[in-house]
Motif scaffolding. Structure first.
Motif, PDB file in Angstrom:
ATOM      1  N   PRO A   1     -37.957 -16.720  10.796  1.00  0.00           N
ATOM      2  CA  PRO A   1     -37.786 -18.005  10.708  1.00  0.00           C
ATOM      3  C   PRO A   1     -38.623 -18.680  11.861  1.00  0.00           C
ATOM      4  O   PRO A   1     -38.870 -17.964  12.733  1.00  0.00           O
TER       5      PRO A   1
ATOM      6  N   GLY B   1     -32.513 -20.513  10.287  1.00  0.00           N
ATOM      7  CA  GLY B   1     -33.632 -20.151   9.526  1.00  0.00           C
ATOM      8  C   GLY B   1     -33.384 -19.229   8.362  1.00  0.00           C
ATOM      9  O   GLY B   1     -33.928 -19.234   7.082  1.00  0.00           O
TER      10      GLY B   1
ATOM     11  N   TRP C   1     -33.004 -19.408   3.875  1.00  0.00           N
ATOM     12  CA  TRP C   1     -33.790 -18.387   2.898  1.00  0.00           C
ATOM     13  C   TRP C   1     -32.485 -17.791   1.990  1.00  0.00           C
ATOM     14  O   TRP C   1     -32.941 -17.557   0.680  1.00  0.00           O
TER      15      TRP C   1
ATOM     16  N   ILE D   1     -36.465 -26.565   4.674  1.00  0.00           N
ATOM     17  CA  ILE D   1     -37.426 -25.498   5.321  1.00  0.00           C
ATOM     18  C   ILE D   1     -38.802 -26.318   5.490  1.00  0.00           C
ATOM     19  O   ILE D   1     -39.341 -25.876   6.645  1.00  0.00           O
TER      20      ILE D   1
ATOM     21  N   ASN E   1     -40.451 -26.863   9.304  1.00  0.00           N
ATOM     22  CA  ASN E   1     -41.900 -26.206   9.727  1.00  0.00           C
ATOM     23  C   ASN E   1     -42.695 -27.283  10.026  1.00  0.00           C
ATOM     24  O   ASN E   1     -43.622 -26.918  11.075  1.00  0.00           O
TER      25      ASN E   1
END
Length: 102
Positions: free
Chosen positions: A25, A40, A44, A93, A97
């Motif tokens: 992550p 993180g 997923w 995500i 990011n």
């Protein structure tokens, strides 16, 4: 072993397995440690759960009763829920990011 370290260990084992090969992550500023790892890896795993829900919906659609008395909406509920989970986790995500990279 406390609950937090057991949860981090679970996510690490799940993420380093065959489902998410070598995933790490992105570190979020001011959010290091176990919380960052859980968040993180959890996103997923949420994507994988969405893929599973969508696949299960496709399976239920393939084997469902096609007569008028059959419950025709249930497969679409599974597929819609799976796609929604994929879109939610994917957007989170991307946002994280962007925050971590900027």
């Amino acid at each position: 072993m406390n609950t937090m370290s057991a949860t981090v260990e679970f996510f690490t084992l799940a993420a380093d397995g065959p489902l998410i090969p070598s995933s790490t992550p992105t570190k979020i500023p001011n959010l290091d440690g176990p919380v960052s790892k859980i968040f993180g890896y959890g996103l997923w795993l949420l994507i994988l759960a969405g893929v599973g829900g969508t696949g299960f919906g496709v399976y239920k659609l393939a084997v469902s009763d096609k007569s008028r008395s059959g419950g025709g909406a249930e497969p679409f509920k599974w597929m819609g829920g799976g796609v929604a989970a994929i879109l939610l986790a994917g957007s989170l995500i991307t946002i994280l990011n962007g925050i971590a990279g900027g």
